[in-house]
Enzyme design. Structure first.
Site, PDB file in Angstrom:
ATOM      1  CB  SER A  45      -0.880   0.052   1.257  1.00 48.15           C
ATOM      2  OG  SER A  45      -1.690  -1.075   1.333  1.00 48.15           O
ATOM      3  CG  HIS A  50      -2.870  -2.254  -3.289  1.00 44.92           C
ATOM      4  ND1 HIS A  50      -1.644  -2.844  -3.233  1.00 44.92           N
ATOM      5  CD2 HIS A  50      -3.308  -2.182  -2.025  1.00 44.92           C
ATOM      6  CE1 HIS A  50      -1.351  -3.133  -1.976  1.00 44.92           C
ATOM      7  NE2 HIS A  50      -2.350  -2.734  -1.218  1.00 44.92           N
ATOM      8  CG  HIS A  52      -4.542  -7.250   1.417  1.00 46.65           C
ATOM      9  ND1 HIS A  52      -4.822  -6.377   0.382  1.00 46.65           N
ATOM     10  CD2 HIS A  52      -3.413  -6.803   2.005  1.00 46.65           C
ATOM     11  CE1 HIS A  52      -3.886  -5.434   0.355  1.00 46.65           C
ATOM     12  NE2 HIS A  52      -3.017  -5.670   1.317  1.00 46.65           N
ATOM     13  CE1 TYR A  89      -8.452  -5.794   2.936  1.00 47.00           C
ATOM     14  CE2 TYR A  89      -6.468  -6.423   4.130  1.00 47.00           C
ATOM     15  CZ  TYR A  89      -7.130  -5.578   3.253  1.00 47.00           C
ATOM     16  OH  TYR A  89      -6.466  -4.518   2.694  1.00 47.00           O
ATOM     17  CD  GLU A  90      -8.085  -7.019  -1.439  1.00 49.67           C
ATOM     18  OE1 GLU A  90      -8.535  -6.685  -2.551  1.00 49.67           O
ATOM     19  OE2 GLU A  90      -6.866  -7.101  -1.186  1.00 49.67           O
ATOM     20  CB  ALA A  98       1.707  -0.297   4.796  1.00 46.42           C
ATOM     21  CG  MET A 133      -4.188  -6.282   7.953  1.00 46.07           C
ATOM     22  SD  MET A 133      -5.566  -5.217   7.512  1.00 46.07           S
ATOM     23  CE  MET A 133      -5.664  -4.167   8.977  1.00 46.07           C
ATOM     24  CB  SER A 134      -0.141  -8.047   3.113  1.00 46.55           C
ATOM     25  OG  SER A 134       0.987  -7.276   3.471  1.00 46.55           O
ATOM     26  CG  ASN A 154      -0.037   2.325  12.037  1.00 46.56           C
ATOM     27  OD1 ASN A 154      -0.009   1.946  10.861  1.00 46.56           O
ATOM     28  ND2 ASN A 154      -0.363   1.521  13.027  1.00 46.56           N
ATOM     29  CG  HIS A 190      -6.590   2.094   4.067  1.00 50.26           C
ATOM     30  ND1 HIS A 190      -5.602   1.127   4.079  1.00 50.26           N
ATOM     31  CD2 HIS A 190      -6.803   2.398   2.757  1.00 50.26           C
ATOM     32  CE1 HIS A 190      -5.245   0.856   2.835  1.00 50.26           C
ATOM     33  NE2 HIS A 190      -5.962   1.619   2.014  1.00 50.26           N
TER      34      HIS A 190
HETATM   35  N1  HPA Z   1      -2.110  -3.107  11.726  1.00 50.57           N
HETATM   36  C1  HPA Z   1      -2.333  -3.919  10.679  1.00 50.57           C
HETATM   37  N2  HPA Z   1      -2.026  -3.585   9.442  1.00 50.57           N
HETATM   38  C2  HPA Z   1      -1.448  -2.396   9.238  1.00 50.57           C
HETATM   39  C3  HPA Z   1      -1.185  -1.509  10.278  1.00 50.57           C
HETATM   40  C4  HPA Z   1      -1.537  -1.892  11.609  1.00 50.57           C
HETATM   41  O1  HPA Z   1      -1.329  -1.158  12.595  1.00 50.57           O
HETATM   42  N3  HPA Z   1      -0.599  -0.422   9.730  1.00 50.57           N
HETATM   43  C5  HPA Z   1      -0.516  -0.650   8.394  1.00 50.57           C
HETATM   44  N4  HPA Z   1      -1.029  -1.842   8.084  1.00 50.57           N
END
Ligand code: HPA
Length: 267
Positions: A28, A59, A81, A83-84, A111, A206-207, A230, A242
């Site tokens: 991302s 993306h 991903h 989750y998609e 990310a 998540m990837s 973050n 996001h």
């Molecule tokens: N958690 C999960 N996925 C993420 C995060 C997070 O804090 N930051 C960027 N992708």
């Protein structure tokens, strides 16, 4: 004909005799790297059977072929991903295609949230190992003894060393650590973050993990980078969104571009 064979035929018509050496998957907000490629050819995922149709902001959904630092690369600008679609094997065809095209190694990027104070948003972390918090595998349903993939040194030590050297050469502070894979799409709870921190995770996302398992299954060595967008849940006053992921990944994109250029020079 399998999806992989179909994709290889379509791609071969586009790229003729071009042979990619390194495959890269951009997470991302990291698409900027593509501006720096001497692009020979580009194909939309939608024209490649079995490739995911990208849906998440940040993306692009393109496969790019070109040259960086004299190295032939194929770049997945975007990924899918778990989750998609609820399918952990959503990246199986792309990884098999990268393998079939002759890629000798992969670089995966994502990310991620940081669970350690030292790795602040905007910094980059070399992934040295992972923890799969989802309980699922992209190899569910696969057959043969090859499905029992060895996950020791999944993040190839030699390629990881090359990434360390690449960072050193251009004076980038590269953090290192363990990445924990959560299914998403919801972000983690503070309790989940405390739990994985105790288990040894330094970043969460998540990837990537399904791609690592699939690449191991194909026998392609890889290294991987997390761009810290973050602090993980419960660690800071800032809301995790996001939009923040995309914004901070884009901010770090310059660093990632320089790092990948420096790395590719060594390949
Ligand atoms: N958690 C999960 N996925 C993420 C995060 C997070 O804090 N930051 C960027 N992708």
């Amino acid at each position: 004909m399998s999806y992989v064979q179909e994709c290889v035929e379509i791609i071969s018509q586009h790229i003729k005799n071009f042979k990619p050496k390194v495959g890269l998957i951009l997470g991302s907000g990291l698409g900027q790297f593509c501006d720096n490629i001497d692009t020979k050819s580009s194909i939309d995922f939608k024209d490649l059977p079995g490739f995911p149709v990208a849906g998440v902001g940040g993306h692009a959904g393109k496969l790019l072929f070109g040259e960086v630092e004299g190295i032939n690369v194929v770049v997945m600008q975007g990924r899918a991903h778990y989750y998609e679609h609820g399918r952990a094997d959503i990246m199986a065809t792309p990884i098999q295609v990268l393998s079939a095209l002759g890629c000798q190694s992969l670089v995966l990027t994502n990310a991620a949230g940081s669970t350690i104070k030292e790795a602040s948003p905007g910094s980059v972390m070399l992934i040295t190992d992972h923890i799969n918090m989802t309980g699922v595998s992209p190899l569910f349903g696969a057959d043969g003894n090859e499905r029992f993939v060895n996950m020791v040194d999944a993040y190839n030590p030699k390629l990881s060393d090359a990434m360390r050297s690449a960072a050193k050469a251009i004076d980038i502070n590269l953090h290192e650590g363990v990445y924990a894979w959560f299914s998403g799409p919801q972000f983690e709870t503070p309790a989940e973050i405390r739990a994985v921190k105790t288990l040894g995770a330094n970043a969460v996302g998540m990837s990537t993990v399904p791609e690592v398992i699939l690449a191991r299954h194909q026998g392609i060595p890889l290294c991987a980078l997390s761009v810290i967008t973050n602090y993980a849940a419960g660690m800071s006053e800032t809301d995790i969104t996001h939009e923040q992921t995309i914004a901070f990944a884009s901010k770090a994109a310059d660093t990632v571009e320089k790092l990948l250029n420096s790395y590719l020079k060594s390949q």
